[in-house]
Design a protein around this motif. Sequence first.
Motif, PDB file in Angstrom:
ATOM      1  N   VAL A   8      -2.725  -4.633 -12.548  1.00  0.00           N
ATOM      2  CA  VAL A   8      -2.277  -3.324 -12.076  1.00  0.00           C
ATOM      3  C   VAL A   8      -3.332  -2.719 -11.147  1.00  0.00           C
ATOM      4  O   VAL A   8      -3.002  -2.188 -10.076  1.00  0.00           O
ATOM      5  CB  VAL A   8      -1.968  -2.385 -13.262  1.00  0.00           C
ATOM      6  CG1 VAL A   8      -1.722  -0.967 -12.794  1.00  0.00           C
ATOM      7  CG2 VAL A   8      -0.775  -2.902 -14.049  1.00  0.00           C
ATOM      8  N   ALA A   9      -4.597  -2.795 -11.531  1.00  0.00           N
ATOM      9  CA  ALA A   9      -5.671  -2.233 -10.714  1.00  0.00           C
ATOM     10  C   ALA A   9      -5.771  -2.957  -9.376  1.00  0.00           C
ATOM     11  O   ALA A   9      -5.941  -2.308  -8.328  1.00  0.00           O
ATOM     12  CB  ALA A   9      -7.000  -2.321 -11.466  1.00  0.00           C
ATOM     13  N   ALA A  10      -5.663  -4.273  -9.369  1.00  0.00           N
ATOM     14  CA  ALA A  10      -5.735  -5.032  -8.115  1.00  0.00           C
ATOM     15  C   ALA A  10      -4.568  -4.676  -7.200  1.00  0.00           C
ATOM     16  O   ALA A  10      -4.732  -4.562  -5.979  1.00  0.00           O
ATOM     17  CB  ALA A  10      -5.741  -6.525  -8.407  1.00  0.00           C
ATOM     18  N   PHE A  11      -3.385  -4.487  -7.774  1.00  0.00           N
ATOM     19  CA  PHE A  11      -2.218  -4.097  -6.988  1.00  0.00           C
ATOM     20  C   PHE A  11      -2.434  -2.724  -6.350  1.00  0.00           C
ATOM     21  O   PHE A  11      -2.152  -2.527  -5.162  1.00  0.00           O
ATOM     22  CB  PHE A  11      -0.974  -4.089  -7.881  1.00  0.00           C
ATOM     23  CG  PHE A  11       0.281  -3.696  -7.148  1.00  0.00           C
ATOM     24  CD1 PHE A  11       0.903  -4.587  -6.302  1.00  0.00           C
ATOM     25  CD2 PHE A  11       0.825  -2.435  -7.332  1.00  0.00           C
ATOM     26  CE1 PHE A  11       2.061  -4.230  -5.623  1.00  0.00           C
ATOM     27  CE2 PHE A  11       1.981  -2.069  -6.669  1.00  0.00           C
ATOM     28  CZ  PHE A  11       2.601  -2.967  -5.806  1.00  0.00           C
ATOM     29  N   LEU A  12      -2.969  -1.783  -7.118  1.00  0.00           N
ATOM     30  CA  LEU A  12      -3.215  -0.449  -6.584  1.00  0.00           C
ATOM     31  C   LEU A  12      -4.283  -0.469  -5.491  1.00  0.00           C
ATOM     32  O   LEU A  12      -4.138   0.210  -4.472  1.00  0.00           O
ATOM     33  CB  LEU A  12      -3.617   0.506  -7.708  1.00  0.00           C
ATOM     34  CG  LEU A  12      -2.514   0.827  -8.714  1.00  0.00           C
ATOM     35  CD1 LEU A  12      -3.067   1.692  -9.845  1.00  0.00           C
ATOM     36  CD2 LEU A  12      -1.344   1.507  -8.033  1.00  0.00           C
ATOM     37  N   VAL A  13      -5.327  -1.241  -5.689  1.00  0.00           N
ATOM     38  CA  VAL A  13      -6.359  -1.370  -4.651  1.00  0.00           C
ATOM     39  C   VAL A  13      -5.761  -1.987  -3.396  1.00  0.00           C
ATOM     40  O   VAL A  13      -6.050  -1.553  -2.280  1.00  0.00           O
ATOM     41  CB  VAL A  13      -7.561  -2.185  -5.173  1.00  0.00           C
ATOM     42  CG1 VAL A  13      -8.507  -2.557  -4.046  1.00  0.00           C
ATOM     43  CG2 VAL A  13      -8.300  -1.410  -6.249  1.00  0.00           C
ATOM     44  N   GLY A  14      -4.917  -2.979  -3.568  1.00  0.00           N
ATOM     45  CA  GLY A  14      -4.240  -3.592  -2.425  1.00  0.00           C
ATOM     46  C   GLY A  14      -3.385  -2.595  -1.671  1.00  0.00           C
ATOM     47  O   GLY A  14      -3.366  -2.590  -0.437  1.00  0.00           O
ATOM     48  N   LEU A  15      -2.664  -1.749  -2.389  1.00  0.00           N
ATOM     49  CA  LEU A  15      -1.862  -0.717  -1.735  1.00  0.00           C
ATOM     50  C   LEU A  15      -2.731   0.245  -0.936  1.00  0.00           C
ATOM     51  O   LEU A  15      -2.372   0.630   0.183  1.00  0.00           O
ATOM     52  CB  LEU A  15      -1.052   0.066  -2.769  1.00  0.00           C
ATOM     53  CG  LEU A  15       0.179  -0.614  -3.327  1.00  0.00           C
ATOM     54  CD1 LEU A  15       0.826   0.276  -4.387  1.00  0.00           C
ATOM     55  CD2 LEU A  15       1.179  -0.916  -2.232  1.00  0.00           C
ATOM     56  N   VAL A  16      -3.851   0.639  -1.494  1.00  0.00           N
ATOM     57  CA  VAL A  16      -4.768   1.544  -0.788  1.00  0.00           C
ATOM     58  C   VAL A  16      -5.297   0.885   0.481  1.00  0.00           C
ATOM     59  O   VAL A  16      -5.350   1.503   1.546  1.00  0.00           O
ATOM     60  CB  VAL A  16      -5.923   1.991  -1.716  1.00  0.00           C
ATOM     61  CG1 VAL A  16      -7.004   2.720  -0.938  1.00  0.00           C
ATOM     62  CG2 VAL A  16      -5.389   2.870  -2.833  1.00  0.00           C
ATOM     63  N   VAL A  34      -3.899  -1.539   2.260  1.00  0.00           N
ATOM     64  CA  VAL A  34      -2.816  -1.634   3.242  1.00  0.00           C
ATOM     65  C   VAL A  34      -2.559  -0.265   3.875  1.00  0.00           C
ATOM     66  O   VAL A  34      -2.364  -0.163   5.093  1.00  0.00           O
ATOM     67  CB  VAL A  34      -1.532  -2.188   2.583  1.00  0.00           C
ATOM     68  CG1 VAL A  34      -0.325  -2.014   3.485  1.00  0.00           C
ATOM     69  CG2 VAL A  34      -1.726  -3.643   2.218  1.00  0.00           C
ATOM     70  N   PHE A  35      -2.592   0.790   3.072  1.00  0.00           N
ATOM     71  CA  PHE A  35      -2.393   2.138   3.593  1.00  0.00           C
ATOM     72  C   PHE A  35      -3.497   2.499   4.594  1.00  0.00           C
ATOM     73  O   PHE A  35      -3.218   3.053   5.663  1.00  0.00           O
ATOM     74  CB  PHE A  35      -2.363   3.153   2.444  1.00  0.00           C
ATOM     75  CG  PHE A  35      -2.293   4.572   2.905  1.00  0.00           C
ATOM     76  CD1 PHE A  35      -1.123   5.100   3.405  1.00  0.00           C
ATOM     77  CD2 PHE A  35      -3.406   5.400   2.824  1.00  0.00           C
ATOM     78  CE1 PHE A  35      -1.042   6.410   3.826  1.00  0.00           C
ATOM     79  CE2 PHE A  35      -3.345   6.698   3.242  1.00  0.00           C
ATOM     80  CZ  PHE A  35      -2.168   7.218   3.748  1.00  0.00           C
ATOM     81  N   LEU A  36      -4.737   2.176   4.255  1.00  0.00           N
ATOM     82  CA  LEU A  36      -5.852   2.506   5.151  1.00  0.00           C
ATOM     83  C   LEU A  36      -5.801   1.697   6.437  1.00  0.00           C
ATOM     84  O   LEU A  36      -6.130   2.212   7.501  1.00  0.00           O
ATOM     85  CB  LEU A  36      -7.192   2.279   4.435  1.00  0.00           C
ATOM     86  CG  LEU A  36      -7.497   3.256   3.301  1.00  0.00           C
ATOM     87  CD1 LEU A  36      -8.778   2.841   2.594  1.00  0.00           C
ATOM     88  CD2 LEU A  36      -7.610   4.680   3.825  1.00  0.00           C
ATOM     89  N   ILE A  37      -5.380   0.447   6.371  1.00  0.00           N
ATOM     90  CA  ILE A  37      -5.300  -0.377   7.565  1.00  0.00           C
ATOM     91  C   ILE A  37      -4.171   0.107   8.475  1.00  0.00           C
ATOM     92  O   ILE A  37      -4.303   0.099   9.697  1.00  0.00           O
ATOM     93  CB  ILE A  37      -5.092  -1.850   7.175  1.00  0.00           C
ATOM     94  CG1 ILE A  37      -6.373  -2.419   6.557  1.00  0.00           C
ATOM     95  CG2 ILE A  37      -4.681  -2.687   8.378  1.00  0.00           C
ATOM     96  CD1 ILE A  37      -6.223  -3.806   5.983  1.00  0.00           C
TER      97      ILE A  37
END
Length: 41
Positions: free
Chosen positions: A26-34, A36-39
């Motif tokens: 769950v934490a890795a998925f949330l970090v990935g979303l962040v 992608v959002f920042l990029i």
Amino acid sequence: MGSNGDIKAHENTYSGFTAMMKWGTVAAFLVGLVVVFLISR
């Protein structure tokens, strides 16, 4: 075969491991979303 105490210790260790993997996913998925959002900004 191991004693009943060994089986209980194994079950506790395995339960902790699976919980850690679940929350780590769950934490890795949330970090990935962040990321992608920042990029995409």
